[in-house]
Write a protein that holds these residues in place. Structure first.
Motif, PDB file in Angstrom:
ATOM      1  N   GLY A   1      17.562  -1.377  -0.100  1.00  0.00           N
ATOM      2  CA  GLY A   1      16.885  -0.501  -1.040  1.00  0.00           C
ATOM      3  C   GLY A   1      15.661   0.167  -0.463  1.00  0.00           C
ATOM      4  O   GLY A   1      14.850   0.734  -1.196  1.00  0.00           O
ATOM      5  N   ASP A   2      15.515   0.113   0.850  1.00  0.00           N
ATOM      6  CA  ASP A   2      14.373   0.701   1.560  1.00  0.00           C
ATOM      7  C   ASP A   2      13.040   0.082   1.152  1.00  0.00           C
ATOM      8  O   ASP A   2      11.993   0.736   1.203  1.00  0.00           O
ATOM      9  CB  ASP A   2      14.328   2.221   1.372  1.00  0.00           C
ATOM     10  N   ALA A   3      13.060  -1.179   0.775  1.00  0.00           N
ATOM     11  CA  ALA A   3      11.810  -1.885   0.497  1.00  0.00           C
ATOM     12  C   ALA A   3      11.185  -2.306   1.820  1.00  0.00           C
ATOM     13  O   ALA A   3      11.876  -2.828   2.702  1.00  0.00           O
ATOM     14  CB  ALA A   3      12.073  -3.111  -0.363  1.00  0.00           C
ATOM     15  N   PRO A   4       9.880  -2.080   2.007  1.00  0.00           N
ATOM     16  CA  PRO A   4       9.249  -2.475   3.275  1.00  0.00           C
ATOM     17  C   PRO A   4       9.207  -3.987   3.436  1.00  0.00           C
ATOM     18  O   PRO A   4       8.730  -4.699   2.556  1.00  0.00           O
ATOM     19  CB  PRO A   4       7.842  -1.879   3.170  1.00  0.00           C
ATOM     20  N   ALA A   5       9.729  -4.467   4.558  1.00  0.00           N
ATOM     21  CA  ALA A   5       9.712  -5.895   4.852  1.00  0.00           C
ATOM     22  C   ALA A   5       8.699  -6.230   5.937  1.00  0.00           C
ATOM     23  O   ALA A   5       8.241  -7.372   6.039  1.00  0.00           O
ATOM     24  CB  ALA A   5      11.102  -6.354   5.294  1.00  0.00           C
ATOM     25  N   GLU A   6       8.351  -5.234   6.745  1.00  0.00           N
ATOM     26  CA  GLU A   6       7.382  -5.431   7.829  1.00  0.00           C
ATOM     27  C   GLU A   6       6.720  -4.091   8.122  1.00  0.00           C
ATOM     28  O   GLU A   6       7.400  -3.073   8.244  1.00  0.00           O
ATOM     29  CB  GLU A   6       8.087  -5.959   9.079  1.00  0.00           C
TER      30      GLU A   6
ATOM     31  N   ALA B   1       8.143   7.266   0.554  1.00  0.00           N
ATOM     32  CA  ALA B   1       8.665   6.656  -0.675  1.00  0.00           C
ATOM     33  C   ALA B   1       8.586   5.132  -0.602  1.00  0.00           C
ATOM     34  O   ALA B   1       8.244   4.465  -1.585  1.00  0.00           O
ATOM     35  CB  ALA B   1      10.105   7.109  -0.909  1.00  0.00           C
ATOM     36  N   ALA B   2       8.885   4.581   0.571  1.00  0.00           N
ATOM     37  CA  ALA B   2       8.873   3.123   0.719  1.00  0.00           C
ATOM     38  C   ALA B   2       7.458   2.561   0.641  1.00  0.00           C
ATOM     39  O   ALA B   2       7.207   1.551  -0.025  1.00  0.00           O
ATOM     40  CB  ALA B   2       9.522   2.738   2.049  1.00  0.00           C
ATOM     41  N   LEU B   3       6.515   3.213   1.311  1.00  0.00           N
ATOM     42  CA  LEU B   3       5.148   2.689   1.385  1.00  0.00           C
ATOM     43  C   LEU B   3       4.370   2.896   0.093  1.00  0.00           C
ATOM     44  O   LEU B   3       3.383   2.193  -0.157  1.00  0.00           O
ATOM     45  CB  LEU B   3       4.408   3.345   2.547  1.00  0.00           C
ATOM     46  N   ASP B   4       4.786   3.855  -0.713  1.00  0.00           N
ATOM     47  CA  ASP B   4       4.104   4.110  -1.986  1.00  0.00           C
ATOM     48  C   ASP B   4       4.873   3.553  -3.174  1.00  0.00           C
ATOM     49  O   ASP B   4       4.488   3.775  -4.322  1.00  0.00           O
ATOM     50  CB  ASP B   4       3.903   5.617  -2.190  1.00  0.00           C
ATOM     51  N   GLY B   5       5.956   2.841  -2.893  1.00  0.00           N
ATOM     52  CA  GLY B   5       6.821   2.358  -3.964  1.00  0.00           C
ATOM     53  C   GLY B   5       6.469   0.962  -4.429  1.00  0.00           C
ATOM     54  O   GLY B   5       5.341   0.682  -4.826  1.00  0.00           O
ATOM     55  N   THR B   6       7.437   0.075  -4.343  1.00  0.00           N
ATOM     56  CA  THR B   6       7.258  -1.280  -4.853  1.00  0.00           C
ATOM     57  C   THR B   6       6.205  -2.042  -4.057  1.00  0.00           C
ATOM     58  O   THR B   6       5.902  -1.719  -2.914  1.00  0.00           O
ATOM     59  CB  THR B   6       8.583  -2.056  -4.786  1.00  0.00           C
ATOM     60  N   GLU B   7       5.657  -3.071  -4.677  1.00  0.00           N
ATOM     61  CA  GLU B   7       4.632  -3.890  -4.026  1.00  0.00           C
ATOM     62  C   GLU B   7       5.215  -4.572  -2.794  1.00  0.00           C
ATOM     63  O   GLU B   7       6.238  -5.246  -2.863  1.00  0.00           O
ATOM     64  CB  GLU B   7       4.118  -4.933  -5.009  1.00  0.00           C
TER      65      GLU B   7
ATOM     66  N   LEU C   1      -1.216  -1.312   5.763  1.00  0.00           N
ATOM     67  CA  LEU C   1      -0.672  -0.390   4.772  1.00  0.00           C
ATOM     68  C   LEU C   1      -1.439   0.930   4.691  1.00  0.00           C
ATOM     69  O   LEU C   1      -0.834   2.010   4.657  1.00  0.00           O
ATOM     70  CB  LEU C   1      -0.641  -1.072   3.403  1.00  0.00           C
ATOM     71  N   ALA C   2      -2.759   0.873   4.654  1.00  0.00           N
ATOM     72  CA  ALA C   2      -3.541   2.113   4.547  1.00  0.00           C
ATOM     73  C   ALA C   2      -3.284   3.022   5.744  1.00  0.00           C
ATOM     74  O   ALA C   2      -3.059   4.233   5.590  1.00  0.00           O
ATOM     75  CB  ALA C   2      -5.028   1.794   4.432  1.00  0.00           C
ATOM     76  N   LEU C   3      -3.294   2.452   6.930  1.00  0.00           N
ATOM     77  CA  LEU C   3      -3.064   3.249   8.135  1.00  0.00           C
ATOM     78  C   LEU C   3      -1.621   3.743   8.188  1.00  0.00           C
ATOM     79  O   LEU C   3      -1.357   4.881   8.603  1.00  0.00           O
ATOM     80  CB  LEU C   3      -3.400   2.422   9.373  1.00  0.00           C
ATOM     81  N   ALA C   4      -0.688   2.914   7.746  1.00  0.00           N
ATOM     82  CA  ALA C   4       0.719   3.321   7.730  1.00  0.00           C
ATOM     83  C   ALA C   4       0.932   4.504   6.791  1.00  0.00           C
ATOM     84  O   ALA C   4       1.673   5.445   7.108  1.00  0.00           O
ATOM     85  CB  ALA C   4       1.594   2.145   7.303  1.00  0.00           C
ATOM     86  N   ARG C   5       0.300   4.479   5.639  1.00  0.00           N
ATOM     87  CA  ARG C   5       0.437   5.596   4.697  1.00  0.00           C
ATOM     88  C   ARG C   5      -0.141   6.879   5.286  1.00  0.00           C
ATOM     89  O   ARG C   5       0.421   7.962   5.095  1.00  0.00           O
ATOM     90  CB  ARG C   5      -0.261   5.246   3.380  1.00  0.00           C
ATOM     91  N   HIS C   6      -1.261   6.750   5.972  1.00  0.00           N
ATOM     92  CA  HIS C   6      -1.846   7.934   6.601  1.00  0.00           C
ATOM     93  C   HIS C   6      -0.895   8.524   7.629  1.00  0.00           C
ATOM     94  O   HIS C   6      -0.651   9.737   7.656  1.00  0.00           O
ATOM     95  CB  HIS C   6      -3.174   7.565   7.269  1.00  0.00           C
ATOM     96  N   ARG C   7      -0.340   7.674   8.490  1.00  0.00           N
ATOM     97  CA  ARG C   7       0.557   8.168   9.528  1.00  0.00           C
ATOM     98  C   ARG C   7       1.840   8.745   8.919  1.00  0.00           C
ATOM     99  O   ARG C   7       2.335   9.788   9.357  1.00  0.00           O
ATOM    100  CB  ARG C   7       0.901   7.048  10.508  1.00  0.00           C
TER     101      ARG C   7
END
Length: 234
Positions: free
Chosen positions: A163-168, A207-213, A222-228
């Motif tokens: 489901g494209d949920a971030p695992a790492e 979508a994955a980084l801004d989606g589910t917890e 997470l903050a740096l990943a969203r920026h990139r």
């Protein structure tokens, strides 16, 4: 949300967290001595991740972020300035303008040598690494700091599960070592490594980084990943 002023510090929306903010401010003393912008961004991202993971809801997170900016501005130290500049560059969107204004108000405070490079990166090659049907997709997105050549090369590596949920979610400083290990694994038929279209990866990662917890251990990056991810096309 009401605000409270204390004789011990500035007016805060969440005064019960005053000691938490004070601890953050004390920790910023190490920031100016870090060797470069990537190390600083990783450091700040980890603190922002702690703040986000502890927040009970989005409103609480925004209040805590605003309070932290207020406390950093009041501290007016080189470390506080560096934190504010990093926050303005790679932090949550809702806090960037306020952090930038707060940093601008510290013009007389010495700047870290890498301050102007914060957040100024350009995307490069994107790789898809697949280790098996149960392991999901690992997306490796390369970035470089503007004008730094290979010296500023690093990568965002995100493993997406069902489901494209971030695992790492990790930031990789040694990209050649990562890709070398991946290619060795591919030669041993342990995984598949192939180029991936950045225009397809961008929307997928955002979508994955801004989606589910995400899992707890994803928060530091997470903050740096969203920026990139926001810099990727698509």
């Amino acid at each position: 949300m009401s605000t409270t002023r204390s004789s011990a510090g500035p007016e805060l929306m969440l005064p019960g967290l005053r000691e938490v903010y004070a601890a953050y401010v004390r920790e910023t003393g190490v920031l100016p001595s870090l060797p470069g912008p990537l190390e600083a961004e990783v450091w700040v991202s980890a603190r922002l991740g702690s703040l986000e993971s502890a927040a009970p809801h989005a409103q609480g997170r925004r209040a805590a972020l605003g309070d932290l900016i207020t406390c950093l501005r009041a501290a007016a130290t080189p470390g506080a300035r560096a934190f504010l500049r990093a926050l303005a560059a790679i932090g949550p969107l809702e806090g960037r303008k306020a952090a930038g204004r707060a940093a601008a108000g510290l013009g007389g405070v010495p700047a870290a040598p890498w301050e102007e490079s914060l957040g100024r990166v350009v995307p490069g090659q994107v790789w898809l690494i697949q280790e098996g049907p149960l392991d999901g997709d690992r997306l490796v997105c390369e970035f470089r700091y503007e004008g730094a050549g290979t010296r500023g090369m690093h990568a965002l590596a995100v493993r997406l599960s069902h489901g494209d949920a971030p695992a790492e979610v990790v930031i990789v400083g040694d990209v050649p070592a990562l890709m070398g290990a991946a290619r060795q694994a591919m030669q041993a038929e342990l995984c598949v490594v192939q180029p991936y279209d950045p225009a397809a990866v961008g929307p997928r990662l955002r979508a994955a980084l801004d989606g589910t917890e995400p899992p707890e251990d994803c928060y530091p990056a997470l903050a740096l990943a969203r920026h990139r991810a926001a810099l990727l096309p698509g």
